[in-house]
Design an enzyme around this catalytic site. Sequence first.
Site, short mmCIF file in Angstrom:
data_model
loop_
_atom_site.label_atom_id
_atom_site.label_comp_id
_atom_site.label_asym_id
_atom_site.label_seq_id
_atom_site.Cartn_x
_atom_site.Cartn_y
_atom_site.Cartn_z
N HIS A 109 51.74 -8.15 21.78
CA HIS A 109 52.28 -9.49 21.94
C HIS A 109 53.76 -9.53 21.53
O HIS A 109 54.42 -8.51 21.47
CB HIS A 109 51.43 -10.51 21.18
CG HIS A 109 49.96 -10.31 21.40
ND1 HIS A 109 49.36 -10.56 22.62
CD2 HIS A 109 48.99 -9.82 20.59
CE1 HIS A 109 48.08 -10.24 22.54
NE2 HIS A 109 47.82 -9.78 21.33
N HIS A 201 47.01 -4.05 17.37
CA HIS A 201 46.53 -5.42 17.52
C HIS A 201 45.70 -5.82 16.30
O HIS A 201 45.38 -5.00 15.43
CB HIS A 201 45.65 -5.55 18.77
CG HIS A 201 46.42 -5.46 20.05
ND1 HIS A 201 46.83 -6.57 20.75
CD2 HIS A 201 46.85 -4.38 20.75
CE1 HIS A 201 47.49 -6.20 21.83
NE2 HIS A 201 47.51 -4.87 21.86
N GLU A 283 42.40 -2.41 17.07
CA GLU A 283 42.25 -3.76 16.51
C GLU A 283 41.99 -3.54 15.02
O GLU A 283 40.91 -3.12 14.61
CB GLU A 283 41.08 -4.49 17.17
CG GLU A 283 41.22 -4.70 18.67
CD GLU A 283 42.07 -5.91 19.02
OE1 GLU A 283 42.59 -6.58 18.09
OE2 GLU A 283 42.23 -6.19 20.23
#
Length: 319
Positions: A109, A201, A283
């Site tokens: 992001h 992430h 993640e």
Amino acid sequence: MSYTGPDFDPPKPRRSRRTPLLVALAALVSGGLLGWAVYAAMGAPGDGGTTAGAPAAPSGSTSASARDDGKKATPSASGPAAASPSPSGSPDAASGPLKGRVVVIDPGHNPGNFEHTAAINRPVDIGTNSKECDTTGTSTNSGYAEARFTLDVAHRLRDLLQQQGATVKLTQDGDRPYGPCVDERARIGNTAHADAVVSIHADGAAAGNRGFHVILPASVHAGAADTRPIVGPSRELGERIAGSFVRVTGSAPSNYIGDGTGLVTRRDLGGLNLSTVPKVFIECGNMRDSKDAALLTSGAWRQKAAQGISEGIVSFLRG
């Protein structure tokens, strides 16, 4: 981080007469103060990173999907800020064990994505189908944005890998208004001829879902995507990162995806589908679970996360 304490100058001896005992005592005091000055200048150990308030973002709902290139959410409040970009590695790093190796770090992001929703919502080709350019990412309930977490860990990871002699490139460093899109993120690794790419992430699943997982590319051959040559090495990279992450951070593999292995294979992520070099996603935890969030917002834990990822990459590259 080191901390510099007050400087102390050793007291100058007077020229008056001293008894042997007083002279010895003065020497002892001077030596003690000099030792403290040296200790203070060297610095006491820190916790591996600091946390501070990040710029506030507009409030909004935070619906999250663990099944996407990016979790859609809008940061709602300030949270710990990302670490400042670190300088290039020291001259000695060029002779480290990873000399000549190229690693691309992909911080998931971008902190500015939430201000450019029209741009990041436009579809791009990911080989199997079209998907959004990027998403805003998720955040903790207190508003610490995933995009800030990923940049912080990326900076720490870059420093560690440069110390090993690697050439390290970031897909973005908070230096662009939004993105890059998921297809461009893949191209950056491909163009760099990276030996390994890791996309960082943090998840946005329901509370109670805890732990990390590493996402591996499935075998995809459709349109512009052909992951068949990288499936094997990407799995090895992912397995080594997962093992190191457990050992260094003490975090357990995800209790909600991956059947306790910490490994998940997916075919719907453009960043993996379009890669021609070994690549995985990690993640690091679930930002929506309070216990995981307490780790993700800790500078000391983020340093451990970077160390765990780094050790996995080093293990993979050294074979």
